[in-house]
Design an enzyme around this catalytic site. Structure first.
Site, mmCIF file in Angstrom:
data_model
loop_
_atom_site.group_PDB
_atom_site.id
_atom_site.type_symbol
_atom_site.label_atom_id
_atom_site.label_comp_id
_atom_site.label_asym_id
_atom_site.label_seq_id
_atom_site.Cartn_x
_atom_site.Cartn_y
_atom_site.Cartn_z
ATOM 1 N N HIS A 82 34.191 1.358 -96.160
ATOM 2 C CA HIS A 82 35.615 1.591 -95.868
ATOM 3 C C HIS A 82 35.934 1.657 -94.383
ATOM 4 O O HIS A 82 37.093 1.758 -94.009
ATOM 5 C CB HIS A 82 36.106 2.874 -96.541
ATOM 6 C CG HIS A 82 35.600 4.126 -95.879
ATOM 7 N ND1 HIS A 82 34.354 4.639 -96.143
ATOM 8 C CD2 HIS A 82 36.151 4.939 -94.953
ATOM 9 C CE1 HIS A 82 34.178 5.721 -95.411
ATOM 10 N NE2 HIS A 82 35.247 5.928 -94.671
HETATM 11 C C1 UD1 Z 1 40.060 7.814 -93.492
HETATM 12 C C2 UD1 Z 1 39.496 8.349 -92.196
HETATM 13 C C3 UD1 Z 1 37.988 8.125 -92.175
HETATM 14 C C4 UD1 Z 1 37.323 8.703 -93.413
HETATM 15 C C5 UD1 Z 1 38.031 8.200 -94.667
HETATM 16 C C6 UD1 Z 1 37.495 8.914 -95.875
HETATM 17 C C7 UD1 Z 1 40.834 8.261 -90.145
HETATM 18 C C8 UD1 Z 1 41.098 7.517 -88.908
HETATM 19 N N1 UD1 Z 1 40.044 7.637 -91.059
HETATM 20 O O1 UD1 Z 1 39.812 6.422 -93.535
HETATM 21 O O2 UD1 Z 1 37.427 8.763 -91.042
HETATM 22 O O3 UD1 Z 1 35.984 8.288 -93.433
HETATM 23 O O4 UD1 Z 1 39.439 8.471 -94.584
HETATM 24 O O5 UD1 Z 1 37.664 8.150 -97.027
HETATM 25 O O6 UD1 Z 1 41.305 9.347 -90.329
HETATM 26 N N2 UD1 Z 1 45.077 3.884 -98.814
HETATM 27 C C9 UD1 Z 1 45.429 3.812 -100.137
HETATM 28 N N3 UD1 Z 1 45.525 4.992 -100.835
HETATM 29 C C10 UD1 Z 1 45.306 6.209 -100.274
HETATM 30 C C11 UD1 Z 1 44.956 6.273 -98.920
HETATM 31 C C12 UD1 Z 1 44.841 5.096 -98.207
HETATM 32 O O7 UD1 Z 1 45.638 2.730 -100.674
HETATM 33 O O8 UD1 Z 1 45.405 7.220 -100.991
HETATM 34 C C13 UD1 Z 1 44.950 2.620 -98.056
HETATM 35 C C14 UD1 Z 1 46.197 2.309 -97.238
HETATM 36 O O9 UD1 Z 1 46.363 0.919 -97.244
HETATM 37 C C15 UD1 Z 1 45.797 2.753 -95.850
HETATM 38 C C16 UD1 Z 1 44.303 2.469 -95.834
HETATM 39 O O10 UD1 Z 1 43.861 2.731 -97.149
HETATM 40 O O11 UD1 Z 1 46.481 2.070 -94.834
HETATM 41 C C17 UD1 Z 1 43.530 3.317 -94.851
HETATM 42 O O12 UD1 Z 1 43.769 4.711 -95.102
HETATM 43 P P1 UD1 Z 1 43.529 5.784 -93.954
HETATM 44 O O13 UD1 Z 1 43.685 7.150 -94.498
HETATM 45 O O14 UD1 Z 1 44.344 5.429 -92.767
HETATM 46 O O15 UD1 Z 1 42.045 5.512 -93.534
HETATM 47 P P2 UD1 Z 1 40.716 5.500 -94.402
HETATM 48 O O16 UD1 Z 1 40.109 4.144 -94.289
HETATM 49 O O17 UD1 Z 1 40.947 6.036 -95.751
HETATM 50 N N1 UDP Z 2 33.020 9.769 -102.892
HETATM 51 C C1 UDP Z 2 33.556 9.899 -104.165
HETATM 52 N N2 UDP Z 2 33.857 8.756 -104.862
HETATM 53 C C2 UDP Z 2 33.654 7.508 -104.362
HETATM 54 C C3 UDP Z 2 33.119 7.397 -103.054
HETATM 55 C C4 UDP Z 2 32.815 8.548 -102.351
HETATM 56 O O1 UDP Z 2 33.743 11.004 -104.659
HETATM 57 O O2 UDP Z 2 33.952 6.516 -105.048
HETATM 58 C C5 UDP Z 2 32.725 11.008 -102.129
HETATM 59 C C6 UDP Z 2 31.317 11.123 -101.621
HETATM 60 O O3 UDP Z 2 30.487 11.763 -102.572
HETATM 61 C C7 UDP Z 2 31.485 11.973 -100.371
HETATM 62 C C8 UDP Z 2 32.850 11.580 -99.887
HETATM 63 O O4 UDP Z 2 33.523 10.974 -100.965
HETATM 64 O O5 UDP Z 2 31.508 13.359 -100.708
HETATM 65 C C9 UDP Z 2 32.698 10.621 -98.733
HETATM 66 O O6 UDP Z 2 33.916 10.074 -98.431
HETATM 67 P P1 UDP Z 2 34.074 8.768 -97.550
HETATM 68 O O7 UDP Z 2 32.859 7.934 -97.625
HETATM 69 O O8 UDP Z 2 35.342 8.153 -97.986
HETATM 70 O O9 UDP Z 2 34.320 9.374 -96.089
HETATM 71 P P2 UDP Z 2 33.389 9.729 -94.857
HETATM 72 O O10 UDP Z 2 32.371 10.705 -95.301
HETATM 73 O O11 UDP Z 2 32.825 8.447 -94.347
HETATM 74 O O12 UDP Z 2 34.334 10.303 -93.863
#
Ligand code: UD1
Ligand code: UDP
Length: 358
Positions: free
Chosen positions: A203
């Site tokens: 992601h």
């Molecule tokens: C965010 C965090 C990242 C973390 C991740 C955990 C930042 C900069 N990034 O990344 O550090 O590892 O969360 O999963 O804070 N979207 C949906 N549904 C949702 C949320 C997001 O469809 O409920 C889509 C939207 O198109 C959005 C994109 O995902 O623009 C990115 O979401 P965003 O929260 O900005 O960043 P993550 O990649 O989720």
């Molecule tokens: N996770 C989850 N379902 C999924 C993928 C990840 O519950 O399909 C959980 C995972 O066990 C961990 C957390 O989400 O606890 C990690 O989130 P993510 O990888 O999105 O974020 P990061 O740790 O990189 O910030």
């Protein structure tokens, strides 16, 4: 003390549940969800499955550019800090929700507590690295998961308020592994045999916003000799469609929606290997003794690489394929990030803070 805890993204719900439970035994907690994640599978499912209290407030900020998202969170958090007058604001990890909470606390002056302080990948092109550095430098209480994180902060001139608490995700996974082993049926539902599949997650912006990198990752995963289960973040699904990679991924991988935490822990526990660019999943893999192949050039969880349970392969197709087929690490697994009692130690640190004249 009255503590206003800020969560917003999937890993923060996981980190919050042991801490909220321990904190509420002695202190008053207000839990604020920024709304950064809002889909049922990225947010709601965690509150349904885990013993986390429902958020007291949801700011509902949703998605947007970094500036839009962070600014909207800051406005909402600032007005909550003004109306609820907490003694401390507690933030987790390295997301935009973390930074927004940190900046508001730094300006409005309740104490700022950072859980997962002191981590560095050294890669300032990642938004998370910027969020980590800035948050640490305005924090009053820095809860670090390891001795290396403490040393890093000291090297940056931070010499007060550091507590080596261990990693709160270890607390979370110890609970979740037991429950998931008993209750999760995900392996049967997906027709998977333990140790006969790879689990994958992607992601990070660096991978989803670059067609070539994502293409090489998909090809490297498709080269696996055993099935690859890929619970895909919505931003990754969008990118696969945008770059014309969706059909290759669909044919070569078991592409599924993100799963809840308990099913994810079960999948991770049973996997032969995990390939991921997640921060949290690298540690969880280590705790569950599932070797990890990290789809990045750097990591903030450097100890897992040093001890051989994690390997950095970036987005190199051949390196991904080879790492997925490599033999398991040998030798005893060290204790890197505490003993699974981090939440208690964080609350002890907060007790100290309440008695201090910061
Ligand atoms: C965010 C965090 C990242 C973390 C991740 C955990 C930042 C900069 N990034 O990344 O550090 O590892 O969360 O999963 O804070 N979207 C949906 N549904 C949702 C949320 C997001 O469809 O409920 C889509 C939207 O198109 C959005 C994109 O995902 O623009 C990115 O979401 P965003 O929260 O900005 O960043 P993550 O990649 O989720
Ligand atoms: N996770 C989850 N379902 C999924 C993928 C990840 O519950 O399909 C959980 C995972 O066990 C961990 C957390 O989400 O606890 C990690 O989130 P993510 O990888 O999105 O974020 P990061 O740790 O990189 O910030």
């Amino acid at each position: 003390m009255k503590v206003l805890s800020v969560v917003g993204a999937r890993p923060q719900f996981v980190k919050a549940f042991p801490v909220s439970e321990a904190l509420r035994r002695e202190h008053t907690e207000l839990l604020v969800h920024t709304g950064q994640h809002y889909d049922e599978e990225l947010s709601g499912v965690f509150f349904e499955e885990l013993p986390i209290p429902e958020p007291d407030h949801n700011l509902g900020v949703g998605s947007g550019s970094h500036a839009e998202q962070t600014a909207a969170m800051m406005q909402g958090l600032e007005s909550l800090v003004d109306t609820t007058d907490p003694d401390a604001v507690l933030v987790y990890g390295d997301t935009n929700s973390t930074l927004a909470g940190a900046l508001v606390a730094a300006k409005r002056r309740p104490a700022l507590i950072h859980v997962e302080a002191g981590l560095r990948s050294g890669d300032r092109s990642m938004p998370e690295e910027v969020n980590r550095v800035l948050t640490d430098h305005v924090s009053d209480l820095l809860c670090v998961p390891s001795a290396r994180a403490r040393t890093q902060l000291e090297r940056e001139g931070i010499d007060r308020g550091i507590y080596e608490t261990g990693d709160v995700m270890y607390d979370a996974i110890r609970y979740a592994r037991t429950v998931a082993t008993e209750h999760s049926t995900v392996l049967a539902e997906l027709g998977l045999d333990p140790a006969e599949y790879v689990l994958a997650t992607v992601h990070r912006a660096a991978n989803t916003d670059d067609r070539d990198r994502l293409g090489r990752i998909v090809s490297g995963l498709c080269d696996s000799r055993i099935p690859v289960v890929f619970p895909a973040h919505p931003r990754t699904v969008d990118a696969l469609h945008r770059y014309g990679l969706y059909d290759e991924a669909r044919e070569g991988l078991e592409l599924i929606d993100p799963v809840g935490y308990l099913d994810f822990v079960r999948l991770l526990d049973g996997a032969a290997r995990v390939a991921t660019d997640s921060g949290g999943v690298q540690k969880e893999a280590f705790y569950l003794e599932t070797p990890c192949v990290t789809l990045r050039e750097t990591t903030e969880w450097t100890e897992t690489v040093d001890c051989g349970w994690n390997v950095l392969v970036g987005a190199d197709r051949a390196a991904i394929r080879d790492a997925l087929a490599a033999s398991r690490p040998r030798g005893p697994k060290p204790d890197l990030y505490g003993n699974g009692q981090a939440a208690e130690r964080i609350v002890e640190a907060i007790d100290d803070l309440s008695g201090s004249d910061r």
